[in-house]
Motif scaffolding. Structure first.
Motif, PDB file in Angstrom:
ATOM      1  N   ARG A 164       0.838  -1.211   0.000  1.00  0.00           N
ATOM      2  CA  ARG A 164       0.000   0.000   0.000  1.00  0.00           C
ATOM      3  C   ARG A 164       0.866   1.251   0.000  1.00  0.00           C
ATOM      4  O   ARG A 164       0.566   2.233  -0.702  1.00  0.00           O
ATOM      5  CB  ARG A 164      -0.941  -0.010   1.220  1.00  0.00           C
ATOM      6  N   TYR A 165       1.938   1.242   0.775  1.00  0.00           N
ATOM      7  CA  TYR A 165       2.848   2.398   0.814  1.00  0.00           C
ATOM      8  C   TYR A 165       3.483   2.631  -0.555  1.00  0.00           C
ATOM      9  O   TYR A 165       3.536   3.761  -1.047  1.00  0.00           O
ATOM     10  CB  TYR A 165       3.934   2.173   1.871  1.00  0.00           C
ATOM     11  N   PHE A 166       3.942   1.559  -1.193  1.00  0.00           N
ATOM     12  CA  PHE A 166       4.589   1.682  -2.499  1.00  0.00           C
ATOM     13  C   PHE A 166       3.618   2.247  -3.538  1.00  0.00           C
ATOM     14  O   PHE A 166       3.977   3.132  -4.319  1.00  0.00           O
ATOM     15  CB  PHE A 166       5.104   0.322  -2.965  1.00  0.00           C
ATOM     16  N   LEU A 167       2.397   1.740  -3.542  1.00  0.00           N
ATOM     17  CA  LEU A 167       1.414   2.201  -4.523  1.00  0.00           C
ATOM     18  C   LEU A 167       1.075   3.673  -4.310  1.00  0.00           C
ATOM     19  O   LEU A 167       0.926   4.437  -5.276  1.00  0.00           O
ATOM     20  CB  LEU A 167       0.142   1.354  -4.436  1.00  0.00           C
ATOM     21  N   LYS A 168       0.982   4.076  -3.061  1.00  0.00           N
ATOM     22  CA  LYS A 168       0.689   5.477  -2.768  1.00  0.00           C
ATOM     23  C   LYS A 168       1.825   6.372  -3.261  1.00  0.00           C
ATOM     24  O   LYS A 168       1.579   7.455  -3.809  1.00  0.00           O
ATOM     25  CB  LYS A 168       0.485   5.656  -1.254  1.00  0.00           C
ATOM     26  N   GLU A 169       3.057   5.908  -3.082  1.00  0.00           N
ATOM     27  CA  GLU A 169       4.212   6.677  -3.540  1.00  0.00           C
ATOM     28  C   GLU A 169       4.261   6.769  -5.069  1.00  0.00           C
ATOM     29  O   GLU A 169       4.575   7.828  -5.619  1.00  0.00           O
ATOM     30  CB  GLU A 169       5.510   6.039  -3.021  1.00  0.00           C
ATOM     31  N   ILE A 170       3.945   5.676  -5.753  1.00  0.00           N
ATOM     32  CA  ILE A 170       3.940   5.681  -7.218  1.00  0.00           C
ATOM     33  C   ILE A 170       2.904   6.666  -7.741  1.00  0.00           C
ATOM     34  O   ILE A 170       3.158   7.446  -8.672  1.00  0.00           O
ATOM     35  CB  ILE A 170       3.652   4.262  -7.763  1.00  0.00           C
ATOM     36  N   ASN A 171       1.735   6.660  -7.136  1.00  0.00           N
ATOM     37  CA  ASN A 171       0.676   7.576  -7.550  1.00  0.00           C
ATOM     38  C   ASN A 171       1.072   9.024  -7.282  1.00  0.00           C
ATOM     39  O   ASN A 171       0.826   9.913  -8.107  1.00  0.00           O
ATOM     40  CB  ASN A 171      -0.614   7.220  -6.807  1.00  0.00           C
TER      41      ASN A 171
END
Length: 329
Positions: free
Chosen positions: A196-203
């Protein structure tokens, strides 16, 4: 700017039915019976660049079918569909280079190769320039803390580690849209939190538009400001995630610890989960929470009190049950 536009999109599957046994097989050779199932029905949706949207629905509601139509894997039966200005089902190479898809139950990695080898293969498939490839590898391996996994066989990695590699593979060519179908399925709580953290950062850092389907409502609630609920092939909600949960999250869980033996009588509409002389836990209507907490502090020697949101699973079940057949803005 809308990068996805869907109008009256419908997908109908033609299902072959056969009686059991040899006799049924023979009959089906000469007289085949079919039924039709609507997987997606008269679906409308617009998505702006940079949005992070969650798709919620039961198994079989139509979420994965929708993702497959958006990526050109299957063709719609009717309706209009545009993604990045392309008709996905034409499968133009230029279109395929501008999106990525990750399905939690299907791997695009080669289990006998190392992730580093797989990345080189995808570099060639997507014609990624050397400098862009180098920068992306450095960025994603640091973001995912994945340097130690790069040169070992994929089959030796844990499920969480493999999912990190799946995401890096999907993001190497800087897709404008990332489609995710159950990316956290089977992962433990720690791995889910990391993903979830990685996806938020990518977005946030790349501006990548993300469409996410998940049965883990914590994924939807923590990542997606907007969500779409699908029930029986139709859209029944399209709007802000917090408004949806506010509407259907009707109860709170209260846990109270006392400094001395205490006997408390609660109203009938409170559900007691645990009760001892020094502690009690119960579920209550959320609109009564403030009053009951005030009453506890005024009338009892409270050592500690904890307030928790209602279990998300209960909320989602209520959304499906009460929202079915309706459309909420």
């Amino acid at each position: 700017m809308n990068i996805i536009e869907i109008k009256q999109l419908t997908k109908i599957y033609k299902l072959f039915e056969k009686e059991a046994g040899f006799r049924g097989s023979l009959k089906s050779l000469f007289n085949r019976k079919y039924t039709e199932k609507k997987a997606v029905s008269e679906f409308d949706l617009t998505v702006e660049k940079g949005e992070f949207i969650g798709l919620i629905g039961r198994n079989g509601a139509g979420k994965t079918t929708l993702i497959k139509m958006l990526t050109g894997i299957i063709a719609p039966s009717s309706g209009n569909l545009s993604v990045l200005g392309y008709s996905p089902n034409k499968l133009e190479n230029e279109f395929k280079k501008r999106y990525a898809v990750v399905m939690g139950q299907k791997s695009q990695l080669f289990f006998e190769l190392t992730p580093a080898d797989t990345f080189i293969l995808f570099k060639e498939l997507y014609d990624i320039p050397d400098e862009e490839y180098r920068k992306n590898i450095e960025y994603f391996t640091e973001l995912f803390d994945a340097a130690k996994y790069m040169n070992v066989q994929v089959r030796t990695l844990s499920l969480g580690e493999r999912m990190k590699m799946e995401l890096i593979t999907a993001l190497l060519h800087n897709p404008e849209i990332l489609f995710l179908d159950e990316p956290t399925i089977g992962l433990d709580a720690v791995a889910q939190k990391q993903i979830r953290y990685f996806l938020k950062e990518i977005n946030r850092t790349k501006g990548t538009t993300i469409i996410l389907t998940s049965h883990y409502m914590e994924d939807i609630k923590s990542l997606c400001k907007r969500c779409v609920v699908i029930e029986n092939s139709r859209k029944i909600y399209d709007g802000k995630t917090d408004i949806l949960f506010e509407k259907f999250q009707l109860y709170k869980k209260i846990t109270v610890s006392f400094e001395e033996e205490t006997d408390v009588k609660l109203p009938e509409d409170f559900e007691i989960l645990e009760k001892t002389p020094y502690k009690m836990s119960f579920i209550m209507p959320k609109e009564k929470a403030r009053g009951i907490i005030k009453e506890f502090f005024e009338n009892y020697k409270v050592k500690d009190i904890a307030i928790e949101e209602e279990d998300i699973g209960n909320v989602v079940e209520r959304i499906y049950k009460e929202g079915s057949g309706s459309y909420y803005e």
